[in-house]
Write an enzyme that holds these catalytic residues in place. Structure first.
Site, PDB file in Angstrom:
ATOM      1  N   ASP A  15       0.586  -1.203  -0.024  1.00 15.86           N
ATOM      2  CA  ASP A  15      -0.036  -0.121  -0.103  1.00 15.86           C
ATOM      3  C   ASP A  15       0.965   1.161   0.056  1.00 15.86           C
ATOM      4  O   ASP A  15       0.578   2.138  -0.590  1.00 15.86           O
ATOM      5  CB  ASP A  15      -0.941  -0.083   1.158  1.00 15.86           C
ATOM      6  CG  ASP A  15      -0.326  -0.310   2.485  1.00 15.86           C
ATOM      7  OD1 ASP A  15       0.748  -0.811   2.503  1.00 15.86           O
ATOM      8  OD2 ASP A  15      -1.051  -0.258   3.425  1.00 15.86           O
ATOM      9  N   THR A  44       2.741  -8.233  -0.885  1.00 14.97           N
ATOM     10  CA  THR A  44       2.596  -8.156   0.474  1.00 14.97           C
ATOM     11  C   THR A  44       2.291  -9.588   1.081  1.00 14.97           C
ATOM     12  O   THR A  44       1.261 -10.187   0.265  1.00 14.97           O
ATOM     13  CB  THR A  44       1.812  -7.203   1.057  1.00 14.97           C
ATOM     14  OG1 THR A  44       1.774  -7.437   2.575  1.00 14.97           O
ATOM     15  CG2 THR A  44       0.259  -6.942   0.482  1.00 14.97           C
ATOM     16  N   ASP A  81       0.803  -9.876   3.640  1.00 16.48           N
ATOM     17  CA  ASP A  81      -0.262  -9.558   4.487  1.00 16.48           C
ATOM     18  C   ASP A  81      -1.508  -9.643   4.025  1.00 16.48           C
ATOM     19  O   ASP A  81      -2.618  -9.799   4.457  1.00 16.48           O
ATOM     20  CB  ASP A  81      -0.064  -8.100   5.135  1.00 16.48           C
ATOM     21  CG  ASP A  81       1.076  -7.658   5.928  1.00 16.48           C
ATOM     22  OD1 ASP A  81       1.749  -8.879   6.315  1.00 16.48           O
ATOM     23  OD2 ASP A  81       1.596  -6.791   5.933  1.00 16.48           O
ATOM     24  N   ARG A  88       1.455 -28.648  26.924  1.00 17.01           N
ATOM     25  CA  ARG A  88       1.556 -26.949  26.989  1.00 17.01           C
ATOM     26  C   ARG A  88       0.738 -26.235  26.204  1.00 17.01           C
ATOM     27  O   ARG A  88       0.140 -26.755  25.234  1.00 17.01           O
ATOM     28  CB  ARG A  88       2.988 -26.541  26.774  1.00 17.01           C
ATOM     29  CG  ARG A  88       4.076 -26.565  27.852  1.00 17.01           C
ATOM     30  CD  ARG A  88       5.391 -26.321  27.349  1.00 17.01           C
ATOM     31  NE  ARG A  88       6.373 -26.514  28.242  1.00 17.01           N
ATOM     32  CZ  ARG A  88       7.578 -26.662  27.990  1.00 17.01           C
ATOM     33  NH1 ARG A  88       8.394 -26.897  26.730  1.00 17.01           N
ATOM     34  NH2 ARG A  88       8.481 -26.579  28.883  1.00 17.01           N
ATOM     35  N   GLY A 110       1.202  -9.526   9.660  1.00 15.79           N
ATOM     36  CA  GLY A 110      -0.169  -9.514   8.871  1.00 15.79           C
ATOM     37  C   GLY A 110      -0.530  -8.008   9.176  1.00 15.79           C
ATOM     38  O   GLY A 110      -1.610  -7.506   8.636  1.00 15.79           O
ATOM     39  N   ARG A 111       0.239  -7.271  10.069  1.00 17.99           N
ATOM     40  CA  ARG A 111      -0.171  -5.738  10.153  1.00 17.99           C
ATOM     41  C   ARG A 111      -1.531  -5.760  10.933  1.00 17.99           C
ATOM     42  O   ARG A 111      -1.719  -6.398  11.762  1.00 17.99           O
ATOM     43  CB  ARG A 111       0.003  -4.980   9.040  1.00 17.99           C
ATOM     44  CG  ARG A 111       1.624  -4.754   8.675  1.00 17.99           C
ATOM     45  CD  ARG A 111       1.901  -3.664   8.012  1.00 17.99           C
ATOM     46  NE  ARG A 111       1.665  -2.446   8.538  1.00 17.99           N
ATOM     47  CZ  ARG A 111       2.506  -1.769   9.302  1.00 17.99           C
ATOM     48  NH1 ARG A 111       3.281  -2.520   9.845  1.00 17.99           N
ATOM     49  NH2 ARG A 111       2.082  -0.607   9.947  1.00 17.99           N
ATOM     50  N   HIS A 138      10.181 -12.823  10.491  1.00 15.65           N
ATOM     51  CA  HIS A 138      10.733 -12.842   8.974  1.00 15.65           C
ATOM     52  C   HIS A 138      10.591 -13.913   8.480  1.00 15.65           C
ATOM     53  O   HIS A 138      11.084 -14.150   7.187  1.00 15.65           O
ATOM     54  CB  HIS A 138      11.855 -11.909   8.882  1.00 15.65           C
ATOM     55  CG  HIS A 138      11.440 -10.363   9.271  1.00 15.65           C
ATOM     56  ND1 HIS A 138      11.537 -10.016  10.345  1.00 15.65           N
ATOM     57  CD2 HIS A 138      11.339  -9.370   8.572  1.00 15.65           C
ATOM     58  CE1 HIS A 138      11.114  -8.700  10.619  1.00 15.65           C
ATOM     59  NE2 HIS A 138      11.019  -8.247   9.165  1.00 15.65           N
ATOM     60  N   GLN A 195       8.546 -15.770   7.881  1.00 17.23           N
ATOM     61  CA  GLN A 195       7.292 -15.715   7.078  1.00 17.23           C
ATOM     62  C   GLN A 195       7.625 -14.989   5.739  1.00 17.23           C
ATOM     63  O   GLN A 195       6.897 -15.267   4.531  1.00 17.23           O
ATOM     64  CB  GLN A 195       6.238 -15.035   7.744  1.00 17.23           C
ATOM     65  CG  GLN A 195       5.628 -15.855   8.967  1.00 17.23           C
ATOM     66  CD  GLN A 195       4.876 -14.943   9.875  1.00 17.23           C
ATOM     67  OE1 GLN A 195       3.576 -14.823   9.944  1.00 17.23           O
ATOM     68  NE2 GLN A 195       5.704 -14.301  10.615  1.00 17.23           N
TER      69      GLN A 195
HETATM   70  O1  F6P Z   1       3.962  -5.912   5.649  1.00 16.85           O
HETATM   71  C1  F6P Z   1       4.820  -6.868   5.685  1.00 16.85           C
HETATM   72  C2  F6P Z   1       5.343  -7.067   6.991  1.00 16.85           C
HETATM   73  O2  F6P Z   1       6.067  -8.335   7.143  1.00 16.85           O
HETATM   74  C3  F6P Z   1       4.284  -6.968   8.216  1.00 16.85           C
HETATM   75  O3  F6P Z   1       3.500  -8.148   8.258  1.00 16.85           O
HETATM   76  C4  F6P Z   1       5.102  -6.596   9.210  1.00 16.85           C
HETATM   77  O4  F6P Z   1       4.628  -5.842  10.395  1.00 16.85           O
HETATM   78  C5  F6P Z   1       6.143  -5.674   8.610  1.00 16.85           C
HETATM   79  O5  F6P Z   1       6.231  -6.109   7.157  1.00 16.85           O
HETATM   80  C6  F6P Z   1       7.442  -5.796   9.296  1.00 16.85           C
HETATM   81  O6  F6P Z   1       8.531  -5.037   8.637  1.00 16.85           O
HETATM   82  P1  F6P Z   1       9.871  -4.930   8.891  1.00 16.85           P
HETATM   83  O7  F6P Z   1      10.590  -5.746   7.922  1.00 16.85           O
HETATM   84  O8  F6P Z   1      10.082  -3.671   8.543  1.00 16.85           O
HETATM   85  O9  F6P Z   1      10.023  -5.189  10.211  1.00 16.85           O
END
Ligand code: F6P
Length: 384
Positions: free
Chosen positions: A138, A160, A162, A197, A205-206, A308, A310
Protein backbone atom coordinates in the site's frame (compact mmCIF):
# COMPACT_ATOMS: atom_id res chain seq x y z
CA UNK A 1 27.18 -2.55 -41.54
CA UNK A 2 27.01 1.22 -41.81
CA UNK A 3 23.22 1.26 -41.67
CA UNK A 4 23.32 -0.74 -38.41
CA UNK A 5 25.79 1.71 -36.88
CA UNK A 6 23.61 4.62 -37.95
CA UNK A 7 20.62 3.12 -36.12
CA UNK A 8 22.56 2.84 -32.88
CA UNK A 9 23.18 5.26 -30.08
CA UNK A 10 25.21 5.21 -26.87
CA UNK A 11 23.10 5.03 -23.73
CA UNK A 12 23.74 6.29 -20.20
CA UNK A 13 25.63 3.08 -19.39
CA UNK A 14 27.95 3.62 -22.35
CA UNK A 15 26.39 0.73 -24.26
CA UNK A 16 25.64 0.82 -27.98
CA UNK A 17 21.88 0.26 -28.23
CA UNK A 18 19.27 0.59 -30.95
CA UNK A 19 18.25 4.22 -31.37
CA UNK A 20 14.52 3.66 -30.97
CA UNK A 21 14.90 1.30 -27.98
CA UNK A 22 12.25 1.82 -25.29
CA UNK A 23 13.01 1.21 -21.66
CA UNK A 24 10.92 0.12 -18.68
CA UNK A 25 12.27 0.49 -15.16
CA UNK A 26 11.28 -1.87 -12.34
CA UNK A 27 11.42 -0.92 -8.65
CA UNK A 28 10.61 -3.17 -5.69
CA UNK A 29 9.55 -1.22 -2.60
CA UNK A 30 8.48 -1.94 0.99
CA UNK A 31 9.08 -5.19 2.84
CA UNK A 32 10.21 -8.04 0.60
CA UNK A 33 8.05 -11.09 -0.01
CA UNK A 34 8.37 -14.44 -1.78
CA UNK A 35 7.57 -14.06 -5.47
CA UNK A 36 9.19 -10.67 -6.17
CA UNK A 37 11.87 -12.27 -8.34
CA UNK A 38 9.25 -14.25 -10.24
CA UNK A 39 7.51 -10.95 -11.15
CA UNK A 40 10.81 -9.41 -12.28
CA UNK A 41 11.60 -12.47 -14.42
CA UNK A 42 8.13 -12.49 -16.00
CA UNK A 43 8.39 -8.79 -16.94
CA UNK A 44 11.80 -9.35 -18.54
CA UNK A 45 10.72 -12.49 -20.40
CA UNK A 46 7.55 -10.83 -21.71
CA UNK A 47 9.47 -7.69 -22.72
CA UNK A 48 12.04 -9.77 -24.59
CA UNK A 49 9.24 -10.91 -26.89
CA UNK A 50 8.94 -7.31 -28.13
CA UNK A 51 11.70 -6.09 -30.41
CA UNK A 52 12.32 -2.63 -29.04
CA UNK A 53 12.02 -2.88 -25.28
CA UNK A 54 14.61 -3.41 -22.60
CA UNK A 55 14.19 -3.66 -18.83
CA UNK A 56 16.30 -2.07 -16.11
CA UNK A 57 15.93 -2.23 -12.33
CA UNK A 58 16.45 0.53 -9.79
CA UNK A 59 18.41 -0.76 -6.82
CA UNK A 60 16.58 -0.53 -3.46
CA UNK A 61 13.22 0.84 -4.61
CA UNK A 62 13.61 4.35 -6.10
CA UNK A 63 16.72 5.02 -4.05
CA UNK A 64 18.86 3.75 -6.94
CA UNK A 65 17.58 6.59 -9.11
CA UNK A 66 17.92 9.20 -6.37
CA UNK A 67 21.50 8.27 -5.49
CA UNK A 68 24.66 9.58 -7.12
CA UNK A 69 26.09 7.65 -8.84
CA UNK A 70 22.83 6.16 -10.09
CA UNK A 71 22.32 2.52 -9.09
CA UNK A 72 20.62 0.76 -11.96
CA UNK A 73 20.89 -2.82 -13.16
CA UNK A 74 20.21 -4.04 -16.69
CA UNK A 75 17.73 -6.90 -16.48
CA UNK A 76 18.10 -9.15 -19.51
CA UNK A 77 17.10 -12.78 -19.83
CA UNK A 78 20.49 -13.90 -18.54
CA UNK A 79 20.15 -11.74 -15.41
CA UNK A 80 16.79 -13.26 -14.52
CA UNK A 81 17.42 -16.89 -15.49
CA UNK A 82 16.08 -19.20 -12.78
CA UNK A 83 15.30 -16.46 -10.27
CA UNK A 84 11.59 -17.38 -9.96
CA UNK A 85 12.56 -19.93 -7.31
CA UNK A 86 14.57 -17.44 -5.24
CA UNK A 87 13.15 -15.50 -2.30
CA UNK A 88 13.87 -11.79 -1.80
CA UNK A 89 14.49 -9.45 -4.73
CA UNK A 90 17.59 -9.26 -6.92
CA UNK A 91 17.18 -5.48 -7.11
CA UNK A 92 16.83 -5.04 -3.33
CA UNK A 93 14.11 -3.14 -1.52
CA UNK A 94 13.53 -0.73 1.36
CA UNK A 95 10.67 0.61 3.41
CA UNK A 96 12.57 3.78 4.28
CA UNK A 97 12.91 7.09 2.47
CA UNK A 98 11.66 7.38 -1.10
CA UNK A 99 11.15 10.27 -3.53
CA UNK A 100 8.65 12.17 -1.35
CA UNK A 101 10.48 11.84 1.98
CA UNK A 102 14.21 11.62 1.36
CA UNK A 103 16.09 11.81 4.69
CA UNK A 104 18.77 14.48 4.92
CA UNK A 105 20.94 14.77 8.03
CA UNK A 106 21.13 18.23 9.63
CA UNK A 107 24.28 19.62 11.23
CA UNK A 108 22.85 18.99 14.71
CA UNK A 109 22.34 15.28 13.88
CA UNK A 110 18.58 15.54 13.42
CA UNK A 111 16.88 14.56 10.15
CA UNK A 112 14.80 16.51 7.65
CA UNK A 113 12.69 14.83 4.97
CA UNK A 114 12.72 16.44 1.54
CA UNK A 115 10.54 15.97 -1.51
CA UNK A 116 12.78 14.90 -4.41
CA UNK A 117 10.01 13.61 -6.66
CA UNK A 118 10.36 16.29 -9.39
CA UNK A 119 14.11 15.79 -9.50
CA UNK A 120 13.58 12.01 -9.77
CA UNK A 121 11.13 12.36 -12.66
CA UNK A 122 13.65 14.57 -14.49
CA UNK A 123 16.34 11.98 -13.91
CA UNK A 124 14.14 9.21 -15.26
CA UNK A 125 13.64 11.29 -18.42
CA UNK A 126 17.39 11.82 -18.71
CA UNK A 127 17.91 8.04 -18.37
CA UNK A 128 15.47 7.43 -21.22
CA UNK A 129 12.92 5.61 -19.08
CA UNK A 130 9.59 5.36 -20.92
CA UNK A 131 7.63 3.55 -18.22
CA UNK A 132 7.99 2.42 -14.61
CA UNK A 133 6.59 -0.71 -12.95
CA UNK A 134 6.48 -0.30 -9.18
CA UNK A 135 6.09 -3.57 -7.28
CA UNK A 136 5.01 -2.91 -3.70
CA UNK A 137 2.34 -2.81 -1.01
CA UNK A 138 0.00 0.00 0.00
CA UNK A 139 2.78 2.48 0.88
CA UNK A 140 4.58 1.89 -2.43
CA UNK A 141 1.35 2.18 -4.41
CA UNK A 142 0.58 5.51 -2.72
CA UNK A 143 3.96 6.66 -4.06
CA UNK A 144 2.97 5.26 -7.51
CA UNK A 145 -0.27 7.27 -7.49
CA UNK A 146 1.49 10.48 -6.40
CA UNK A 147 4.13 10.04 -9.15
CA UNK A 148 1.39 9.33 -11.69
CA UNK A 149 -0.33 12.58 -10.70
CA UNK A 150 2.97 14.33 -11.47
CA UNK A 151 2.90 12.87 -14.99
CA UNK A 152 5.05 9.74 -14.66
CA UNK A 153 4.09 6.71 -16.79
CA UNK A 154 3.77 4.27 -13.92
CA UNK A 155 2.03 0.95 -13.27
CA UNK A 156 1.63 -0.79 -9.91
CA UNK A 157 2.01 -4.46 -9.03
CA UNK A 158 0.61 -5.39 -5.58
CA UNK A 159 2.80 -7.40 -3.22
CA UNK A 160 2.66 -8.24 0.44
CA UNK A 161 2.51 -11.31 2.64
CA UNK A 162 -0.26 -9.53 4.61
CA UNK A 163 -2.86 -9.80 1.78
CA UNK A 164 -4.24 -6.46 2.94
CA UNK A 165 -4.94 -4.82 -0.45
CA UNK A 166 -8.64 -4.86 -1.28
CA UNK A 167 -8.33 -4.39 -5.05
CA UNK A 168 -6.97 -7.90 -5.57
CA UNK A 169 -8.27 -11.29 -4.38
CA UNK A 170 -4.73 -12.24 -3.35
CA UNK A 171 -1.28 -10.73 -3.30
CA UNK A 172 1.63 -13.02 -4.12
CA UNK A 173 3.74 -14.00 -1.11
CA UNK A 174 0.70 -14.47 1.08
CA UNK A 175 0.22 -18.18 0.40
CA UNK A 176 3.90 -18.86 1.07
CA UNK A 177 3.62 -17.06 4.41
CA UNK A 178 0.54 -19.16 5.25
CA UNK A 179 2.46 -22.32 4.32
CA UNK A 180 5.39 -21.34 6.58
CA UNK A 181 3.01 -20.52 9.44
CA UNK A 182 1.08 -23.78 8.98
CA UNK A 183 4.25 -25.86 9.05
CA UNK A 184 5.25 -24.03 12.22
CA UNK A 185 1.90 -24.90 13.84
CA UNK A 186 2.45 -28.56 12.84
CA UNK A 187 5.77 -28.49 14.69
CA UNK A 188 4.39 -26.72 17.73
CA UNK A 189 1.60 -29.30 18.07
CA UNK A 190 4.06 -32.13 18.71
CA UNK A 191 6.00 -30.29 21.40
CA UNK A 192 2.79 -28.90 22.97
CA UNK A 193 1.46 -32.46 23.20
CA UNK A 194 4.62 -33.91 24.76
CA UNK A 195 4.73 -31.22 27.45
CA UNK A 196 1.01 -30.63 28.04
CA UNK A 197 1.55 -27.00 27.19
CA UNK A 198 -0.20 -24.12 25.53
CA UNK A 199 1.89 -22.87 22.63
CA UNK A 200 1.16 -19.36 21.40
CA UNK A 201 2.37 -18.55 17.90
CA UNK A 202 2.45 -14.91 16.81
CA UNK A 203 2.30 -14.24 13.08
CA UNK A 204 2.63 -11.13 10.89
CA UNK A 205 -0.18 -9.42 8.99
CA UNK A 206 -0.14 -5.85 10.33
CA UNK A 207 -3.74 -4.77 10.91
CA UNK A 208 -5.27 -7.82 9.24
CA UNK A 209 -5.68 -11.41 10.37
CA UNK A 210 -5.39 -13.27 7.06
CA UNK A 211 -2.20 -15.19 7.84
CA UNK A 212 -3.38 -16.09 11.35
CA UNK A 213 -6.82 -17.22 10.21
CA UNK A 214 -5.52 -19.39 7.38
CA UNK A 215 -2.73 -20.96 9.43
CA UNK A 216 -5.10 -21.64 12.35
CA UNK A 217 -7.49 -23.57 10.11
CA UNK A 218 -4.78 -25.40 8.16
CA UNK A 219 -2.78 -26.24 11.29
CA UNK A 220 -5.74 -27.10 13.53
CA UNK A 221 -5.33 -24.49 16.27
CA UNK A 222 -7.81 -24.20 19.13
CA UNK A 223 -7.72 -20.39 19.31
CA UNK A 224 -7.17 -17.76 16.63
CA UNK A 225 -6.96 -14.09 17.57
CA UNK A 226 -7.14 -11.49 14.83
CA UNK A 227 -7.35 -7.67 14.74
CA UNK A 228 -10.83 -7.73 13.21
CA UNK A 229 -12.33 -9.62 16.19
CA UNK A 230 -11.11 -8.16 19.52
CA UNK A 231 -10.83 -10.92 22.16
CA UNK A 232 -11.89 -11.37 25.79
CA UNK A 233 -9.34 -13.25 27.87
CA UNK A 234 -12.11 -15.15 29.78
CA UNK A 235 -13.33 -16.57 26.45
CA UNK A 236 -9.83 -17.68 25.48
CA UNK A 237 -9.41 -19.28 28.90
CA UNK A 238 -12.76 -21.08 28.54
CA UNK A 239 -11.61 -22.69 25.27
CA UNK A 240 -8.26 -23.75 26.76
CA UNK A 241 -9.93 -25.32 29.76
CA UNK A 242 -12.00 -27.49 27.41
CA UNK A 243 -8.68 -28.99 26.26
CA UNK A 244 -7.40 -29.80 29.75
CA UNK A 245 -8.45 -32.44 32.23
CA UNK A 246 -6.62 -32.94 35.57
CA UNK A 247 -3.62 -30.94 34.31
CA UNK A 248 -3.27 -32.95 31.08
CA UNK A 249 -3.88 -31.39 27.70
CA UNK A 250 -2.41 -29.03 25.17
CA UNK A 251 -3.55 -26.25 22.87
CA UNK A 252 -2.31 -24.01 20.10
CA UNK A 253 -3.15 -20.32 19.88
CA UNK A 254 -2.36 -18.49 16.65
CA UNK A 255 -2.35 -14.76 17.26
CA UNK A 256 -1.93 -12.03 14.64
CA UNK A 257 0.56 -9.29 15.55
CA UNK A 258 -2.26 -6.73 15.21
CA UNK A 259 -4.71 -8.54 17.52
CA UNK A 260 -6.05 -6.67 20.54
CA UNK A 261 -8.35 -7.32 23.51
CA UNK A 262 -11.80 -5.70 23.70
CA UNK A 263 -11.16 -2.13 24.98
CA UNK A 264 -7.41 -2.66 24.54
CA UNK A 265 -4.84 -1.46 22.02
CA UNK A 266 -2.62 -3.01 19.38
CA UNK A 267 0.99 -3.33 20.59
CA UNK A 268 2.81 -0.89 18.32
CA UNK A 269 5.77 1.43 18.61
CA UNK A 270 7.32 4.13 16.48
CA UNK A 271 10.49 2.97 14.78
CA UNK A 272 13.78 4.65 15.58
CA UNK A 273 15.18 3.81 12.15
CA UNK A 274 15.67 6.93 10.02
CA UNK A 275 12.98 7.26 7.35
CA UNK A 276 10.88 4.34 8.62
CA UNK A 277 7.36 5.75 8.56
CA UNK A 278 5.29 2.71 9.61
CA UNK A 279 4.67 1.72 13.21
CA UNK A 280 6.29 -1.57 14.21
CA UNK A 281 3.93 -4.23 15.53
CA UNK A 282 4.76 -7.24 17.67
CA UNK A 283 4.70 -8.56 21.21
CA UNK A 284 1.05 -9.57 21.61
CA UNK A 285 2.01 -13.22 22.34
CA UNK A 286 3.85 -12.18 25.51
CA UNK A 287 0.96 -10.00 26.66
CA UNK A 288 -1.48 -12.83 26.00
CA UNK A 289 0.55 -15.34 28.03
CA UNK A 290 0.60 -12.90 30.93
CA UNK A 291 -3.14 -12.21 30.66
CA UNK A 292 -3.86 -15.95 30.69
CA UNK A 293 -1.78 -16.44 33.82
CA UNK A 294 -3.48 -13.48 35.52
CA UNK A 295 -6.86 -14.93 34.54
CA UNK A 296 -5.97 -18.16 36.37
CA UNK A 297 -4.62 -20.54 33.73
CA UNK A 298 -2.44 -23.05 35.55
CA UNK A 299 -0.74 -24.93 32.72
CA UNK A 300 2.60 -24.07 31.10
CA UNK A 301 2.63 -21.52 28.29
CA UNK A 302 5.36 -20.85 25.74
CA UNK A 303 5.47 -18.27 22.94
CA UNK A 304 6.96 -18.32 19.44
CA UNK A 305 7.16 -15.22 17.27
CA UNK A 306 7.48 -16.40 13.69
CA UNK A 307 8.68 -13.02 12.37
CA UNK A 308 10.62 -12.75 9.14
CA UNK A 309 10.68 -16.51 8.56
CA UNK A 310 7.31 -15.79 6.94
CA UNK A 311 8.91 -13.46 4.41
CA UNK A 312 12.08 -15.31 3.50
CA UNK A 313 12.87 -18.30 1.36
CA UNK A 314 11.47 -20.02 -1.67
CA UNK A 315 7.99 -19.03 -2.90
CA UNK A 316 5.53 -21.91 -3.14
CA UNK A 317 4.22 -22.80 -6.61
CA UNK A 318 1.00 -20.78 -6.14
CA UNK A 319 2.94 -17.56 -5.52
CA UNK A 320 5.35 -18.19 -8.40
CA UNK A 321 2.40 -18.59 -10.75
CA UNK A 322 0.48 -15.53 -9.47
CA UNK A 323 3.68 -13.45 -9.56
CA UNK A 324 4.33 -14.57 -13.14
CA UNK A 325 0.77 -13.65 -14.15
CA UNK A 326 1.24 -10.21 -12.54
CA UNK A 327 4.57 -9.65 -14.32
CA UNK A 328 3.26 -10.53 -17.77
CA UNK A 329 0.14 -8.42 -17.26
CA UNK A 330 2.17 -5.46 -15.97
CA UNK A 331 4.33 -5.36 -19.07
CA UNK A 332 1.29 -5.71 -21.32
CA UNK A 333 -0.26 -2.74 -19.48
CA UNK A 334 2.88 -0.78 -20.36
CA UNK A 335 2.38 -1.68 -24.04
CA UNK A 336 -1.27 -0.59 -23.80
CA UNK A 337 -0.35 2.65 -21.99
CA UNK A 338 -2.54 1.84 -18.96
CA UNK A 339 -0.60 4.15 -16.67
CA UNK A 340 -1.97 5.09 -13.25
CA UNK A 341 -3.35 1.55 -12.92
CA UNK A 342 -2.42 -1.50 -10.88
CA UNK A 343 -2.48 -5.19 -11.76
CA UNK A 344 -5.05 -7.17 -9.74
CA UNK A 345 -6.29 -10.73 -9.47
CA UNK A 346 -10.07 -11.17 -9.64
CA UNK A 347 -10.65 -14.85 -10.00
CA UNK A 348 -10.20 -16.19 -12.64
CA UNK A 349 -8.86 -13.11 -14.43
CA UNK A 350 -5.86 -10.84 -14.03
CA UNK A 351 -7.23 -7.34 -14.51
CA UNK A 352 -6.10 -3.75 -14.03
CA UNK A 353 -7.66 -1.25 -11.62
CA UNK A 354 -7.04 2.49 -11.10
CA UNK A 355 -4.27 2.97 -8.53
CA UNK A 356 -6.37 5.49 -6.65
CA UNK A 357 -9.08 2.88 -6.02
CA UNK A 358 -6.51 0.26 -5.08
CA UNK A 359 -5.02 2.34 -2.26
CA UNK A 360 -8.37 3.44 -0.88
CA UNK A 361 -9.45 0.65 1.41
CA UNK A 362 -7.50 -2.07 3.28
CA UNK A 363 -8.58 -5.69 2.83
CA UNK A 364 -9.72 -6.70 6.32
CA UNK A 365 -11.10 -10.08 7.38
CA UNK A 366 -14.90 -9.82 7.46
CA UNK A 367 -15.94 -11.44 10.76
CA UNK A 368 -18.94 -12.93 8.91
CA UNK A 369 -16.96 -14.38 6.01
CA UNK A 370 -16.95 -18.07 5.18
CA UNK A 371 -13.41 -18.66 6.46
CA UNK A 372 -14.34 -17.35 9.91
CA UNK A 373 -17.55 -19.42 9.87
CA UNK A 374 -15.53 -22.49 8.84
CA UNK A 375 -13.08 -21.90 11.67
CA UNK A 376 -15.92 -21.57 14.17
CA UNK A 377 -17.50 -24.67 12.63
CA UNK A 378 -14.50 -26.79 13.61
CA UNK A 379 -14.38 -25.33 17.11
CA UNK A 380 -11.75 -22.61 16.73
CA UNK A 381 -12.38 -19.84 19.24
CA UNK A 382 -11.79 -16.20 18.34
CA UNK A 383 -12.02 -15.25 21.97
CA UNK A 384 -15.33 -13.46 21.44
O1 F6P B 1 3.99 -5.78 5.55
C1 F6P B 1 4.77 -6.92 5.66
C2 F6P B 1 5.32 -7.07 7.06
O2 F6P B 1 6.05 -8.26 7.10
C3 F6P B 1 4.29 -7.02 8.18
O3 F6P B 1 3.57 -8.21 8.30
C4 F6P B 1 5.16 -6.69 9.36
O4 F6P B 1 4.44 -6.05 10.38
C5 F6P B 1 6.17 -5.76 8.76
O5 F6P B 1 6.19 -6.00 7.37
C6 F6P B 1 7.56 -5.91 9.31
O6 F6P B 1 8.36 -4.97 8.71
P1 F6P B 1 9.95 -4.92 8.85
O7 F6P B 1 10.51 -5.94 7.92
O8 F6P B 1 10.29 -3.54 8.46
O9 F6P B 1 10.27 -5.23 10.27
Amino acid sequence: MDSVVQQCTTDFLGRKIKKNMKRVLIATGGGDCPGLNAVIRAIVKRASRERDWEVVGSIEAFNGILREPTEIKVLDEKAVAGIHVQGGTIIETTNKGGPFAWPVKNKDGSWTYVDRSDEMIRKLQYLGIDAVINIGGDGSQQISQALYEKGLNIIGVPKTIDNDLSATDFTFGFQTAVQVATEAVDKLVTTATSHNRVLIMEVMGRFTGWIALNAAIAGGAEVCLIPEIPYRIEKVLERLQMRYSRGKGHAIIVVAEGAKPVNGNVIARKSEEVGYANVQLGGISGQLAQQLKEAGFEGDIRQTILGHLQRGGIPIAYDRILATQFGVKAFEMVLEGRFGEMVAYRHPEIISVPLKDAINRPNLVDPNCNLVKTARGIGISFGD
